[in-house]
Scaffold this motif. Structure first.
Motif, PDB file in Angstrom:
ATOM      1  N   THR A 127       0.544  -1.247  -0.252  1.00  0.00           N
ATOM      2  CA  THR A 127      -0.199   0.361   0.258  1.00  0.00           C
ATOM      3  C   THR A 127       1.137   1.514  -0.431  1.00  0.00           C
ATOM      4  O   THR A 127       1.729   0.838   0.394  1.00  0.00           O
ATOM      5  CB  THR A 127      -1.069  -0.052   1.064  1.00  0.00           C
ATOM      6  OG1 THR A 127      -0.467  -0.114   2.470  1.00  0.00           O
ATOM      7  CG2 THR A 127      -1.577  -1.355   1.881  1.00  0.00           C
TER       8      THR A 127
ATOM      9  N   TYR B 169       0.807   3.574   1.780  1.00  0.00           N
ATOM     10  CA  TYR B 169       0.613   3.974   3.330  1.00  0.00           C
ATOM     11  C   TYR B 169       1.876   2.952   4.109  1.00  0.00           C
ATOM     12  O   TYR B 169       2.731   3.486   4.663  1.00  0.00           O
ATOM     13  CB  TYR B 169      -0.232   3.567   4.463  1.00  0.00           C
ATOM     14  CG  TYR B 169      -0.253   3.803   5.901  1.00  0.00           C
ATOM     15  CD1 TYR B 169      -0.652   4.445   6.094  1.00  0.00           C
ATOM     16  CD2 TYR B 169       0.810   3.323   6.705  1.00  0.00           C
ATOM     17  CE1 TYR B 169      -1.361   5.358   7.730  1.00  0.00           C
ATOM     18  CE2 TYR B 169       0.774   3.751   8.363  1.00  0.00           C
ATOM     19  CZ  TYR B 169      -0.413   4.398   8.347  1.00  0.00           C
ATOM     20  OH  TYR B 169      -0.180   4.942  10.171  1.00  0.00           O
TER      21      TYR B 169
ATOM     22  N   ASN C  65       5.414   4.523   1.826  1.00  0.00           N
ATOM     23  CA  ASN C  65       5.658   5.577   2.763  1.00  0.00           C
ATOM     24  C   ASN C  65       6.731   5.264   4.089  1.00  0.00           C
ATOM     25  O   ASN C  65       7.370   5.821   4.631  1.00  0.00           O
ATOM     26  CB  ASN C  65       4.681   6.397   3.570  1.00  0.00           C
ATOM     27  CG  ASN C  65       4.442   7.748   2.180  1.00  0.00           C
ATOM     28  OD1 ASN C  65       5.214   8.531   1.227  1.00  0.00           O
ATOM     29  ND2 ASN C  65       3.508   8.208   1.701  1.00  0.00           N
TER      30      ASN C  65
ATOM     31  N   HIS D  91       0.305  13.952   3.614  1.00  0.00           N
ATOM     32  CA  HIS D  91      -1.214  12.664   3.992  1.00  0.00           C
ATOM     33  C   HIS D  91      -0.540  11.989   5.233  1.00  0.00           C
ATOM     34  O   HIS D  91       0.767  11.987   5.485  1.00  0.00           O
ATOM     35  CB  HIS D  91      -0.678  11.783   2.966  1.00  0.00           C
ATOM     36  CG  HIS D  91      -1.829  10.911   3.191  1.00  0.00           C
ATOM     37  ND1 HIS D  91      -1.007   9.213   3.494  1.00  0.00           N
ATOM     38  CD2 HIS D  91      -3.609  10.979   2.915  1.00  0.00           C
ATOM     39  CE1 HIS D  91      -2.800   8.751   3.536  1.00  0.00           C
ATOM     40  NE2 HIS D  91      -3.630   9.276   2.949  1.00  0.00           N
TER      41      HIS D  91
ATOM     42  N   SER E  74       0.156   9.395   5.969  1.00  0.00           N
ATOM     43  CA  SER E  74       1.174   8.491   6.328  1.00  0.00           C
ATOM     44  C   SER E  74       2.634   9.178   5.822  1.00  0.00           C
ATOM     45  O   SER E  74       3.940   8.009   7.005  1.00  0.00           O
ATOM     46  CB  SER E  74       1.177   7.494   4.916  1.00  0.00           C
ATOM     47  OG  SER E  74       0.794   8.075   3.481  1.00  0.00           O
TER      48      SER E  74
ATOM     49  N   SER F  96      -3.713  15.967  -0.979  1.00  0.00           N
ATOM     50  CA  SER F  96      -4.991  14.564  -1.373  1.00  0.00           C
ATOM     51  C   SER F  96      -6.373  15.204  -0.557  1.00  0.00           C
ATOM     52  O   SER F  96      -7.773  15.037  -1.209  1.00  0.00           O
ATOM     53  CB  SER F  96      -4.886  13.914  -0.294  1.00  0.00           C
ATOM     54  OG  SER F  96      -4.896  13.847   1.192  1.00  0.00           O
TER      55      SER F  96
ATOM     56  N   ASP G 292       5.503  12.073  -3.006  1.00  0.00           N
ATOM     57  CA  ASP G 292       4.346  11.003  -3.374  1.00  0.00           C
ATOM     58  C   ASP G 292       3.066  12.291  -4.168  1.00  0.00           C
ATOM     59  O   ASP G 292       2.889  13.004  -4.738  1.00  0.00           O
ATOM     60  CB  ASP G 292       3.430  11.685  -1.717  1.00  0.00           C
ATOM     61  CG  ASP G 292       2.797  10.087  -2.157  1.00  0.00           C
ATOM     62  OD1 ASP G 292       1.849  10.248  -2.056  1.00  0.00           O
ATOM     63  OD2 ASP G 292       1.623  10.353  -0.721  1.00  0.00           O
TER      64      ASP G 292
ATOM     65  N   HIS H  84      -1.503  10.608  -6.414  1.00  0.00           N
ATOM     66  CA  HIS H  84      -3.042  11.409  -6.392  1.00  0.00           C
ATOM     67  C   HIS H  84      -2.486  12.019  -7.809  1.00  0.00           C
ATOM     68  O   HIS H  84      -3.307  13.224  -9.091  1.00  0.00           O
ATOM     69  CB  HIS H  84      -3.720  12.948  -5.976  1.00  0.00           C
ATOM     70  CG  HIS H  84      -3.884  12.418  -4.445  1.00  0.00           C
ATOM     71  ND1 HIS H  84      -5.469  11.246  -4.557  1.00  0.00           N
ATOM     72  CD2 HIS H  84      -3.936  12.402  -3.275  1.00  0.00           C
ATOM     73  CE1 HIS H  84      -5.758  11.624  -3.365  1.00  0.00           C
ATOM     74  NE2 HIS H  84      -4.811  11.336  -3.065  1.00  0.00           N
TER      75      HIS H  84
ATOM     76  N   LYS I 228      -5.080   4.645  -6.284  1.00  0.00           N
ATOM     77  CA  LYS I 228      -6.434   5.502  -7.492  1.00  0.00           C
ATOM     78  C   LYS I 228      -6.410   5.881  -8.776  1.00  0.00           C
ATOM     79  O   LYS I 228      -7.809   4.783  -9.454  1.00  0.00           O
ATOM     80  CB  LYS I 228      -5.635   6.635  -6.528  1.00  0.00           C
ATOM     81  CG  LYS I 228      -5.175   7.019  -5.289  1.00  0.00           C
ATOM     82  CD  LYS I 228      -5.500   7.535  -4.549  1.00  0.00           C
ATOM     83  CE  LYS I 228      -4.953   7.751  -2.340  1.00  0.00           C
ATOM     84  NZ  LYS I 228      -4.977   6.673  -1.799  1.00  0.00           N
TER      85      LYS I 228
HETATM   86  C1  LIG Z   1      -1.249  11.683  -0.657  1.00  0.00           C
HETATM   87  C2  LIG Z   1      -1.879  10.157  -0.527  1.00  0.00           C
HETATM   88  N1  LIG Z   1      -0.009   9.200   0.305  1.00  0.00           N
HETATM   89  C3  LIG Z   1      -0.579   8.128   0.679  1.00  0.00           C
HETATM   90  C4  LIG Z   1      -1.929   7.547   0.652  1.00  0.00           C
HETATM   91  C5  LIG Z   1      -1.909   5.878   0.925  1.00  0.00           C
HETATM   92  O1  LIG Z   1      -2.216   5.084  -0.462  1.00  0.00           O
HETATM   93  P1  LIG Z   1      -3.004   3.555   0.244  1.00  0.00           P
HETATM   94  O2  LIG Z   1      -4.473   4.143  -0.195  1.00  0.00           O
HETATM   95  O3  LIG Z   1      -2.730   2.873  -1.155  1.00  0.00           O
HETATM   96  O4  LIG Z   1      -2.310   3.209   1.337  1.00  0.00           O
HETATM   97  C6  LIG Z   1      -2.626   7.994  -0.230  1.00  0.00           C
HETATM   98  C7  LIG Z   1      -3.932   7.706  -0.165  1.00  0.00           C
HETATM   99  O5  LIG Z   1      -4.451   6.366   0.497  1.00  0.00           O
HETATM  100  C8  LIG Z   1      -2.915   9.252  -0.136  1.00  0.00           C
HETATM  101  O6  LIG Z   1      -3.602  10.033  -0.228  1.00  0.00           O
END
Ligand SMILES: Cc1ncc(COP(=O)(O)O)c(C=O)c1O
Length: 379
Positions: free
Chosen positions: A108, A110, A113, A134, A136, A181, A206, A209, A240
């Motif tokens: 993911t 999250y 990061n 974000h 994360s 975001s 990051d 988006h 996304k």
């Molecule tokens: C800017 C940003 N970074 C990281 C994430 C985390 O990504 P993931 O949903 O794949 O964990 C998100 C959204 O969930 C996000 O909006």
């Protein structure tokens, strides 16, 4: 047990009192511009399926076919038995899209990061982070042992002041969402790259988006600003605009080798399943094709049109420049009342409250998407 139950009840009560109570809504249809929420067909204005790919027949077919060939699960972590030829193929495709030497998949965004900042930043290092980054990135910064400097949103003077005051740290990393975001504006990457260079810092973006959305070929913010070779660490997600699930880190081959050896969220978890990888490869095929360009153009046209309508009615959209268009509300209660009223009237859009945004800055976060079938775009 009684104490535990009382603790849970008190916590929930206090969240309710502050108008920050959250709950889940059930969606029972395929992702598209119109979906079924709690049994009712509504216009979906809060999905991250920006390019309409999550329900695309090519992605679904690829997911089924790869699952048939490679199985339902990956059966292990990447370093044990979980690296299939699909993982390696997707990593090659991501590196091509991002114009980097190499890429590595994380489960993911999250985890990506966490996986980078935790592995890279030690107690003699510093992180310079935009205040609207974000959650994360915030959590990853906390988990790292480095000193964290938070600069005012997109404020380059403040970033430079902080870089100056932190110049004696060993490694210095400037990390930013490229498309924010909750605000939908774009980071000032040329200035960030310049300032980081001036203070011998590393740049990390990051692109959650921005992947698939920004840049002529959907390569994200690096391609959009023609700075791919100046951004040392590019993170992005598949969940996304690409319509699937998972994430990546792209950069030089030494960075990827370092992560394979040091990044705990990469090492100590089961690898992504084959079906998702097949669907993501199909998504990248579309994103870099003529169809991808058409989808991006349509998304931007629709986003610009809505933003203009709102701004012409003096509605504050927080400097949004992309498919994410926040509508300023302010108060928690009003934001949630508007969310329910709109849903009753066939429009699904989420109110966003603290801690996701600052107190007093509640908003309706509209995210524009285009239909899966772009040739039937009458809605
Ligand atoms: C800017 C940003 N970074 C990281 C994430 C985390 O990504 P993931 O949903 O794949 O964990 C998100 C959204 O969930 C996000 O909006």
């Amino acid at each position: 047990m009684e104490h535990f139950l009382q603790f849970l009840k008190d916590e929930i009560e206090s969240v309710k009192k502050s108008n920050r109570y959250r709950f889940l809504r059930e969606i029972s249809s395929k992702p598209d511009r119109f979906i079924t929420v709690n049994g009712k067909r509504v216009l979906n204005l809060c999905s991250n399926n920006y390019l309409g790919l999550a329900g695309h027949p090519k992605l679904i077919e690829a997911e089924i076919n790869t699952a048939k060939e490679f199985g339902a699960g990956s059966t292990g972590s990447r370093l044990i038995s979980g690296t299939t030829s699909l993982h390696l193929e997707l990593e090659r495709r991501v590196a091509l899209l991002k114009k980097t030497e190499k890429a590595i998949i994380f489960n993911t965004g999250y985890m990506a990061n966490l996986g980078v900042l935790y592995a890279l930043i030690g107690s003699n290092d510093a992180i310079f982070s935009d205040e609207l980054n974000h959650a994360s990135i915030i959590d990853a910064s906390r988990l790292s042992r480095g000193k964290v400097f938070v600069y005012r949103h997109n404020d380059m003077e403040h970033l430079e002041t902080l870089l100056k005051s932190g110049k004696n740290f060993n490694k210095k990393i400037v990390v930013t969402d490229s498309v924010f975001s909750m605000d939908g504006d774009i980071a000032k990457l040329p200035d960030i790259v310049f300032l980081a260079g001036k203070y011998s810092g590393i740049v990390m973006t990051d692109d959650a988006h921005a992947t698939g959305v920004l840049g002529e070929n959907g390569g994200g913010s690096g391609e959009y600003f023609r700075l791919s070779d100046k951004i040392h660490i590019q993170m992005g997600t598949f969940g996304k605009a690409l319509g699937t699930f998972g994430a990546y880190i792209a950069g030089c081959k030494e960075l990827i080798d370092f992560l394979i050896n040091k990044s705990r969220p990469l090492i100590y978890t089961t690898a992504l399943p084959p079906g998702i990888l097949g669907a993501t490869i199909a998504a990248i095929d579309i994103v870099s094709s003529e169809e991808g360009k058409r989808r991006r153009r349509l998304l931007m046209l629709k986003s610009d049109k809505l933003r203009k309508l709102l701004n012409d009615s003096a509605i504050d959209t927080f400097g949004s420049k992309t498919q994410i268009i926040p509508i300023f509300v302010g108060d928690e209660k009003v934001a949630m009342m508007l969310t329910s009223k709109l849903l009753e009237n066939g429009i699904f859009v989420q109110g966003i409250r603290p801690p996701t945004v600052a107190p007093g800055k509640c908003r309706l976060r509209v995210s524009m998407t285009i239909p899966t079938d772009i040739d039937n775009n009458s809605e």
